[in-house]
Design an enzyme around this catalytic site. Structure first.
Site, mmCIF file in Angstrom:
data_model
loop_
_atom_site.group_PDB
_atom_site.id
_atom_site.type_symbol
_atom_site.label_atom_id
_atom_site.label_comp_id
_atom_site.label_asym_id
_atom_site.label_seq_id
_atom_site.Cartn_x
_atom_site.Cartn_y
_atom_site.Cartn_z
ATOM 1 N N ALA A 145 -5.153 12.500 -49.593
ATOM 2 C CA ALA A 145 -5.094 13.931 -49.969
ATOM 3 C C ALA A 145 -6.315 14.383 -50.777
ATOM 4 C CB ALA A 145 -3.804 14.192 -50.727
ATOM 5 N N SER A 153 -6.659 9.972 -44.358
ATOM 6 C CA SER A 153 -6.062 11.284 -44.103
ATOM 7 C C SER A 153 -4.732 11.212 -43.358
ATOM 8 C CB SER A 153 -7.065 12.144 -43.307
ATOM 9 O OG SER A 153 -6.632 13.472 -43.280
ATOM 10 N N ALA A 189 -0.387 11.649 -43.519
ATOM 11 C CA ALA A 189 0.571 12.548 -44.175
ATOM 12 C C ALA A 189 1.633 11.737 -44.908
ATOM 13 C CB ALA A 189 1.210 13.455 -43.137
ATOM 14 N N CYS A 234 3.590 12.669 -47.108
ATOM 15 C CA CYS A 234 4.808 13.464 -47.252
ATOM 16 C C CYS A 234 5.657 13.436 -45.979
ATOM 17 C CB CYS A 234 4.458 14.903 -47.603
ATOM 18 S SG CYS A 234 3.251 15.025 -48.921
ATOM 19 N N VAL A 268 -13.102 -0.202 -53.211
ATOM 20 C CA VAL A 268 -14.084 -0.166 -54.300
ATOM 21 C C VAL A 268 -13.502 -0.969 -55.457
ATOM 22 C CG1 VAL A 268 -15.237 1.322 -55.980
ATOM 23 C CG2 VAL A 268 -15.119 1.997 -53.565
ATOM 24 N N ASP A 317 -3.430 12.278 -57.862
ATOM 25 C CA ASP A 317 -2.386 11.674 -58.698
ATOM 26 C C ASP A 317 -2.914 10.979 -59.948
ATOM 27 O OD1 ASP A 317 -0.645 12.547 -56.802
ATOM 28 O OD2 ASP A 317 0.019 10.569 -56.121
ATOM 29 N N ALA A 360 1.216 16.683 -53.741
ATOM 30 C CA ALA A 360 0.149 16.886 -52.761
ATOM 31 C C ALA A 360 -0.604 18.202 -52.961
ATOM 32 C CB ALA A 360 0.746 16.836 -51.362
ATOM 33 N N ASN A 363 -4.679 18.184 -53.293
ATOM 34 C CA ASN A 363 -5.561 18.813 -52.304
ATOM 35 C C ASN A 363 -6.499 19.828 -52.939
ATOM 36 O OD1 ASN A 363 -5.094 18.176 -49.244
ATOM 37 N ND2 ASN A 363 -3.134 17.912 -50.267
HETATM 38 C C1 LIG Z 1 6.913 9.313 -49.116
HETATM 39 C C2 LIG Z 1 6.170 10.371 -49.857
HETATM 40 C C3 LIG Z 1 6.571 11.689 -49.766
HETATM 41 C C4 LIG Z 1 5.897 12.673 -50.455
HETATM 42 N N1 LIG Z 1 6.305 13.960 -50.318
HETATM 43 C C5 LIG Z 1 5.646 14.937 -50.983
HETATM 44 C C6 LIG Z 1 6.004 16.284 -50.800
HETATM 45 O O1 LIG Z 1 6.903 16.610 -50.010
HETATM 46 N N2 LIG Z 1 5.346 17.229 -51.524
HETATM 47 C C7 LIG Z 1 4.327 16.901 -52.379
HETATM 48 O O2 LIG Z 1 3.746 17.798 -52.985
HETATM 49 N N3 LIG Z 1 3.948 15.625 -52.547
HETATM 50 C C8 LIG Z 1 4.572 14.641 -51.879
HETATM 51 N N4 LIG Z 1 4.177 13.338 -52.036
HETATM 52 C C9 LIG Z 1 3.105 13.036 -53.004
HETATM 53 C C10 LIG Z 1 1.728 13.234 -52.402
HETATM 54 O O3 LIG Z 1 1.655 12.570 -51.183
HETATM 55 C C11 LIG Z 1 0.682 12.702 -53.373
HETATM 56 O O4 LIG Z 1 0.789 13.430 -54.567
HETATM 57 C C12 LIG Z 1 -0.717 12.849 -52.823
HETATM 58 O O5 LIG Z 1 -0.863 12.142 -51.637
HETATM 59 C C13 LIG Z 1 -1.724 12.331 -53.847
HETATM 60 O O6 LIG Z 1 -2.998 12.373 -53.303
HETATM 61 P P1 LIG Z 1 -4.126 11.384 -53.842
HETATM 62 O O7 LIG Z 1 -5.332 11.628 -53.022
HETATM 63 O O8 LIG Z 1 -4.233 11.477 -55.302
HETATM 64 O O9 LIG Z 1 -3.554 9.934 -53.571
HETATM 65 P P2 LIG Z 1 -3.121 9.279 -52.203
HETATM 66 O O10 LIG Z 1 -2.759 10.259 -51.199
HETATM 67 O O11 LIG Z 1 -2.139 8.226 -52.582
HETATM 68 O O12 LIG Z 1 -4.459 8.583 -51.714
HETATM 69 C C14 LIG Z 1 -5.118 7.602 -52.474
HETATM 70 C C15 LIG Z 1 -5.789 6.656 -51.515
HETATM 71 O O13 LIG Z 1 -6.720 5.887 -52.246
HETATM 72 C C16 LIG Z 1 -6.752 4.588 -51.727
HETATM 73 N N5 LIG Z 1 -7.312 3.712 -52.755
HETATM 74 C C17 LIG Z 1 -6.747 3.343 -53.928
HETATM 75 N N6 LIG Z 1 -7.583 2.555 -54.625
HETATM 76 C C18 LIG Z 1 -8.692 2.407 -53.870
HETATM 77 C C19 LIG Z 1 -9.892 1.710 -54.057
HETATM 78 N N7 LIG Z 1 -10.128 1.023 -55.163
HETATM 79 N N8 LIG Z 1 -10.818 1.763 -53.079
HETATM 80 C C20 LIG Z 1 -10.610 2.473 -51.949
HETATM 81 N N9 LIG Z 1 -9.467 3.168 -51.726
HETATM 82 C C21 LIG Z 1 -8.535 3.137 -52.684
HETATM 83 C C22 LIG Z 1 -5.310 4.302 -51.420
HETATM 84 O O14 LIG Z 1 -5.205 3.270 -50.462
HETATM 85 C C23 LIG Z 1 -4.823 5.644 -50.901
HETATM 86 O O15 LIG Z 1 -4.863 5.704 -49.501
HETATM 87 C C24 LIG Z 1 4.805 12.332 -51.304
HETATM 88 C C25 LIG Z 1 4.384 11.012 -51.390
HETATM 89 C C26 LIG Z 1 5.040 10.036 -50.664
HETATM 90 C C27 LIG Z 1 4.572 8.637 -50.731
#
Ligand SMILES: Cc1cc2nc3c(=O)[nH]c(=O)nc-3n(C[C@H](O)[C@H](O)[C@H](O)COP(=O)(O)OP(=O)(O)OC[C@H]3O[C@@H](n4cnc5c(N)ncnc54)[C@H](O)[C@@H]3O)c2cc1C
Length: 554
Positions: free
Chosen positions: A12, A40, A42, A44, A82, A286, A304, A308
């Protein structure tokens, strides 16, 4: 000179940052490292693929590495983790999990969006086969693989937050017997207790066994596979599969090791431009702390929407633009079978913690004009600042139209509107969509009446506490006998339908503290006006019988 932007994390926050950076700067070199096998995707959507609503697994993947290259000229590398940030030389150390090699990559600007991992407390047996989390595509695949063996009949979901509830629905849809275990004394602890009663009833109607107020102390298994969940009180539950969904822990290691500042809410400290204490390093999603738009305090909201938007801001600024991220309200929505629950801003629990003076109001209204087919009830709870009428928080529970109302309310809080603004909103109306007075407008009117002192209410907690203490209260039910027969009533209430109250109020004790109620608060409001004009000491039960009893109004 060509700018080089490195992004860590490809979902995200990270994917949004990388693609926005490209739109801002066509000439930059952009590399995105993702430690997992997918970019990329989903997250959610994962529960809905397990539950079968999203049938095609491929639909969960939004942009492939190939498309990142072709559309955005971004070098998106999966299975690349990383592992270290060298701030003084502006480079990151990367482990290529496919080749097993480690290398260094330089950057001018670094964007970190490493998200979180499911919380895994040290419960014995957590590593047994068929004890799962649900955070990644791999987690989803393992759950589906286990279900495909057909030996999974009884499932325990630990944690009744929104992901836990979505998983309960998914398993029920797949014909499983489901037990839901929650340490708090209610389901969906993010909203206030009385607003969760309908969710609980909905779960019970779907034969979900709900265990509240109980933590898990152990998972027991045979031949490495989970077979039992043991609760704090010692009860043993037989299971074939468990999903533990009790929260998320931010992935902060590489940032902490590099001396990036972590704040009091446990997330990365960033300024409005999503910049960390190192001006060359941005963070999003997050892992970061954001400003709560009601309290002004720092909070971590792992959702999410913020991830985003923060990614977009970080990507813009890393690429030389200037955008700000203003803050969060923690707005969320969840569907539990046919019930929808949503919240924005602060709950009563949070207001109490923040020691903010508030009053509350409930309104029960239909999603659109009752005479047009398909209208469904919803309850709106507003939490309002005393004196000013500023809206501090809102919760909506219903079926149809909850999404639209929570978004209007989130917009109202964002814009610092008061409940008197709400009653004046000019919203779209035609019978299939709304009512001439939309549910949000009614909510505003009810709360404004309270603000202006046109009515006094007693809230459910105060009312129940008074009953428990045995205080002398004259409780009057203003509904018709047929409504009472259909829905039930508060024990020992006097029955005095509003259409007869002018004839009969002489039978009531004028000086006794009197509480009026009806199904949703409207008939008791009319009765309140009548009795008040005649000098009664009277209050209306906020939310009426439907909120008190957690029942859908009739
Ligand atoms: C089952 C589920 C349902 C959800 N439903 C909702 C919803 O309905 N509404 C809502 O608002 N939110 C929802 N969420 C929460 C939402 O998906 C997250 O808040 C959002 O994805 C966070 O985005 P992000 O980029 O911070 O982290 P993420 O999307 O978790 O992406 C982080 C990425 O970084 C990668 N990463 C971590 N460390 C490293 C590293 N050292 N090197 C390289 N890559 C690394 C991870 O592998 C991961 O793919 C849901 C989450 C889940 C799991």
């Amino acid at each position: 000179m060509k700018r080089k932007i490195v992004v860590v994390g490809g979902v995200a926050g990270g994917a949004g940052a990388a693609t926005k950076a490209r739109r801002v700067d066509e000439s930059a070199e952009i590399v995105m490292f993702e430690r997992g096998a997918y970019v990329s995707f989903a997250n959610c959507g994962l529960p809905y693929h397990i539950g079968g609503q999203i049938q095609e697994r491929d639909n969960l993947f939004l942009v492939s590495p190939d498309r990142f290259k072709k559309w955005y000229n971004i070098d998106a590398r999966i299975n690349h983790e990383v592992i270290k940030i060298d701030r003084s030389n502006r480079k990151v150390q990367v482990k290529n999990h496919t080749e097993g090699e480690t290398f260094w990559e330089s950057y001018d600007k670094l964007i970190v969006a490493t998200g979180g991992n499911s919380l895994r407390p040290p419960i014995p047996g957590l590593d047994l086969e068929n004890v799962h989390n649900l955070w990644t595509v791999q987690d989803m695949d393992s759950i589906l693989n286990a279900m495909a063996t057909k030996s999974i009949k009884k499932v325990a979901v630990v944690g009744a937050g929104f992901v836990g509830l979505e998983m309960v629905e998914a398993f029920v849809n797949k014909g499983m017997e489901v037990v839901l275990i929650e340490k708090d004394t209610q389901v969906l602890p993010a909203i206030d207790h009385e607003m969760t009663k309908k969710i609980q009833t909905e779960l019970e109607n779907k034969n979900v066994q709900i265990i509240l107020g109980q933590g898990v102390t152990e998972f027991e298994g045979k031949s490495g596979k989970v077979e039992k969940v043991i609760l704090e009180i010692g009860t043993t539950i037989d299971v074939d599969l468990v999903v533990v969904s009790i929260g998320v822990k931010p992935n902060l290691n590489i940032l902490e090791d590099a001396g990036i500042k972590i704040g009091i809410a446990g997330g990365v400290v960033v300024n409005d431009y999503m910049q960390t204490n190192d001006p060359h390093i941005y963070a999003a999603g997050d892992i970061v702390e954001s400003t709560h738009l009601v309290t002004g305090k720092k909070v971590r909201v792992p959702l999410a929407g913020p991830a985003n938007k923060q990614g977009r801001v970080a990507g813009t600024n890393a690429a030389g633009g200037k955008l700000k991220f203003k803050g969060v309200l923690g707005t969320f929505i969840v569907k539990i079978f046919d019930i929808v629950a949503a919240k924005t801003g602060l709950s009563e629990k949070e207001l109490a913690k923040e020691k903010i003076e508030y009053f509350l109001s409930y309104s029960a209204t239909k999603s659109h004009s009752g005479y047009y087919p398909g209208a469904e009830w919803m309850i709106i709870k507003l939490l309002v600042e005393k004196g000013t009428g500023r809206i501090l928080g809102a919760q909506v529970v219903g079926a149809k139209g909850v999404d639209k109302r929570i978004d209007v309310l989130a917009t109202a809080i964002y814009a610092n509107l008061t409940v008197e603004d709400l009653e004046n909103l000019d919203l779209a109306y035609a019978p299939p969509f709304s009512a001439a007075k939309d549910p949000v407008i009614i909510a505003g009117m009810v709360a404004s009446n309270l603000l202006r002192g046109e009515i006094e209410t007693i809230n459910i907690n105060e009312f129940n506490a008074a009953l428990e203490k045995g205080e002398e209260l004259q409780v009057v039910d203003c509904r018709s006998i047929s409504d009472i027969d259909m829905m039930g009533h508060i024990p020992d209430a006097e029955i005095m339908p509003v259409d007869e109250i002018r004839e009969w109020f002489g039978d009531l004790d004028k000086d006794a503290p009197t509480v009026l109620y009806c199904g949703i608060g409207y008939r008791s409001y009319l009765a309140y006006r009548i009795l008040k004009h005649h000098g009664f000491n009277v209050k209306n039960l906020s939310g009426g019988y439907s909120v008190w009893a957690g029942k859908t109004p009739k």
